[in-house]
Design an enzyme around this catalytic site. Structure first.
Site, short mmCIF file in Angstrom:
data_model
loop_
_atom_site.label_atom_id
_atom_site.label_comp_id
_atom_site.label_asym_id
_atom_site.label_seq_id
_atom_site.Cartn_x
_atom_site.Cartn_y
_atom_site.Cartn_z
N CYS A 384 0.84 -1.20 0.00
CA CYS A 384 0.00 0.00 0.00
C CYS A 384 0.88 1.25 0.00
O CYS A 384 1.50 1.54 -1.01
CB CYS A 384 -1.00 -0.06 1.15
SG CYS A 384 -2.48 0.90 0.76
N HIS A 510 -3.67 -5.19 0.26
CA HIS A 510 -3.09 -5.77 1.48
C HIS A 510 -3.18 -7.29 1.44
O HIS A 510 -4.14 -7.86 1.94
CB HIS A 510 -3.85 -5.27 2.72
CG HIS A 510 -3.68 -3.82 2.97
ND1 HIS A 510 -2.79 -3.31 3.89
CD2 HIS A 510 -4.29 -2.73 2.42
CE1 HIS A 510 -2.85 -2.00 3.89
NE2 HIS A 510 -3.75 -1.61 3.01
N GLU A 512 -1.71 -9.35 3.18
CA GLU A 512 -1.58 -9.94 4.53
C GLU A 512 -2.94 -10.33 5.12
O GLU A 512 -3.02 -11.24 5.93
CB GLU A 512 -0.84 -8.98 5.47
CG GLU A 512 -1.55 -7.68 5.85
CD GLU A 512 -1.35 -6.53 4.86
OE1 GLU A 512 -1.01 -6.81 3.69
OE2 GLU A 512 -1.54 -5.37 5.26
#
Ligand code: GLN
Length: 539
Positions: A384, A510, A512
């Protein structure tokens, strides 16, 4: 099994931070591993409508769901443990409850009535618990009540739990998570704080069914008996929760203590079969028996509070286990990085990750970091804001646009290589208005991204307002930075990579948030692999 959905409430006593989220997720995992469908919900007693407007110092990471809800980081644990997506319905704050009730009042839904905490707020809380049960998807809904019993702000939730327990009779139960402190001077574990905390619950009309006791030392039989006697709980329902090496040990520890069996017997469900945890145990084995290790430097501005980067750390843990690699994460504060010290701060890095973030603080340190990773050919992942820094760095140092910047930080830049997205230009409210949730992304052929994902279309979650400025795409691609992933509807560049570099990727999304124990994320796996293969030699 909609009508037979069972409701489990998890409350906390004595102190905060005992890990209700991990206990809830561990119980859910054990029930899921026995073939039941389970979901977990978190109630947060603060007035913000969601944690999207809180900075990480206040509340750790903000976790984003597929449907674009900005939520508590515990939802990340739920997804990582269960490998099933959560949604807006899984995280509700006091702000959202009140806002709903007030909207209804303005519409005239309660016309003629005085709107009160009991029954209107408590009814809204109960409605949101039952909503999940009513979908018919779940055998169990586990509801975690944020905060600690006795907090003024938790009272409406505790009252709603009392009512639901009364109304649902044997279909609901309460687990109370508490602390058994060890008093070094006396050399003893102390049960009194727990007795008081249970008394506090009892004064609100709730008798817990199970006590889960956080402790640094094993609970003796005497302590268990004492707790059982003074808290009106069966001895086998006093569950020890001893400090663990990793959160992923907790389901196994809870199974040993019999938490799942106690819960199942409470609902008259069979307990003779065992949970199927083969994959989970393999994950743990690999995590604890690595064959190599890497040093990963994570550069961000909230590094003194590792909860800010929870999902990134967990995604690296999943990838590390997959690759039988111990990932040693070194957190570096981006504000401390300058062109003078960058080489010495990062010289031991086998991989460099520049974290997401908002605001200008520490931005130049992040850009210096990218330059070092690019020039020294160290595997680099920018997430990001980290990706945006990679774009700015490339513009400044390769394309020679010396004042290139993001308009988030310098609106007068001659080269606004990162700019506000078109649909954001008329947005003035800050809450829930970013580009949020899952969007699809098409990966270009013959790119590293396409090789890593081994598929053409991916879906990843977003949380941002700014974006790569497509006016510059031609110049970037000519100079060697490719846009390798694009949103097919808006043509936004979602992934950038540098071909003349062993592993250099920036992602606007993202990744993750989607990594789980059962499904480690391919991008993190490849990143850890690249770091392991390329023990770099800096210039
Ligand atoms: N501040 C940047 C944006 O809004 C990046 C956000 C992030 O890193 N989540 O686009």
């Amino acid at each position: 099994m909609a009508d037979s959905c069972k409701y489990i409430f998890v409350t906390g006593g004595v102190t905060s931070s005992l890990g209700k989220g991990i206990i809830s997720a561990s119980l859910a995992k054990l029930l899921q591993a026995r073939g039941y469908s389970v979901t977990i919900q978190k109630f947060d007693p603060y007035i913000n409508v969601d944690p999207g407007t809180l900075n990480p110092y206040e509340h750790g990471e903000c976790y984003v769901t597929e449907d674009g809800a900005e939520t508590d980081l515990d939802l990340g644990h739920y997804e990582r443990f269960l490998n099933t997506p959560t949604s807006q319905a899984n995280n509700v704050t006091t702000g959202r409850i009140y806002s709903n009730v007030i909207d209804k009042e303005r519409r005239g839904d309660y016309l003629g009535k005085t709107v009160q905490v009991v029954p209107h707020i408590t009814n809204e809380i109960k409605r949101r618990v039952k909503l999940l049960g009513k979908t018919g998807h779940y055998d169990f809904v586990i509801t975690e009540i944020g905060g600690t019993v006795g907090d003024i702000e938790s009272l409406p939730y505790i009252e709603a739990v009392r009512q639901m327990r009364w109304e649902l009779e044997r279909q609901a139960m309460v687990i109370h998570l508490t602390l058994i402190p060890f008093l070094r001077a006396a050399g003893e574990l102390k049960t009194k704080p727990t007795q008081h905390s249970v008394k506090e619950l009892l004064s609100s009309g709730i008798q817990p069914d199970v006590l889960v006791c956080r402790t640094e030392h094993t609970l003796t039989e005497d302590i268990r008996k004492k707790l059982a006697l003074f808290c009106n709980i069966k001895t086998d329902s006093v569950i020890e929760s001893i400090d663990a090496d990793t959160i992923y040990d907790v389901p196994i520890l809870m199974q040993k203590e019999g938490l799942d069996r106690v819960v199942l017997s409470r609902f008259d469900y069979p307990t003779n079969n065992a949970p199927e945890l083969t994959k989970w145990k393999r994950f743990l084995y690999n995590l604890k028996n690595p064959e190599k290790e890497i040093s990963l430097h994570l550069v961000g501005k909230y590094v003194e509070l590792p909860d800010s980067y929870k999902s990134i750390v967990e995604a690296l843990t999943h990838a590390g286990s997959d690759q039988k690699t111990k990932v040693n994460i070194h957190f570096i504060h981006s504000e401390n990085i300058t062109d003078k010290n960058v080489a010495s701060l990062l010289k031991k890095a086998d991989a460099i990750l520049v974290a997401p973030g908002f605001g200008e603080r520490g931005i130049e340190g992040k850009i210096e970091t990218v330059k070092y990773a690019r020039q020294n050919k160290i595997p680099f992942l920018g997430i990001c804001l980290g990706m945006q820094c990679a774009v700015i760095e490339f513009a400044r140092n390769v394309l020679a646009f010396t004042d290139a910047h993001s308009t988030e930080f310098k609106s007068s830049s001659q080269h606004p290589v990162i700019d506000l997205m078109e649909e954001q230009k008329n947005v003035s409210d800050k809450g829930g208005t970013m580009r949020l949730g899952a969007y699809s992304c098409t990966l270009s052929p013959e790119t590293l991204a396409r090789t890593i994902y081994s598929q053409e279309t991916i879906h990843e979650r977003h949380r941002h307002r700014f974006e790569f400025n497509n006016a510059y795409l031609g110049e970037f691609e000519q100079a060697g930075m490719k846009g390798s992933g694009t949103n097919p509807d808006a043509e936004l560049i979602e992934i950038i990579e540098i071909s003349d570099h062993p592993w250099f990727i920036g992602v606007q999304f993202h990744p993750e948030y989607k990594s789980t124990v059962a499904n480690p994320h391919p991008l993190f796996i490849s990143f850890v692999q690249a770091a392991g293969q390329k023990k770099h030699t800096p210039k």
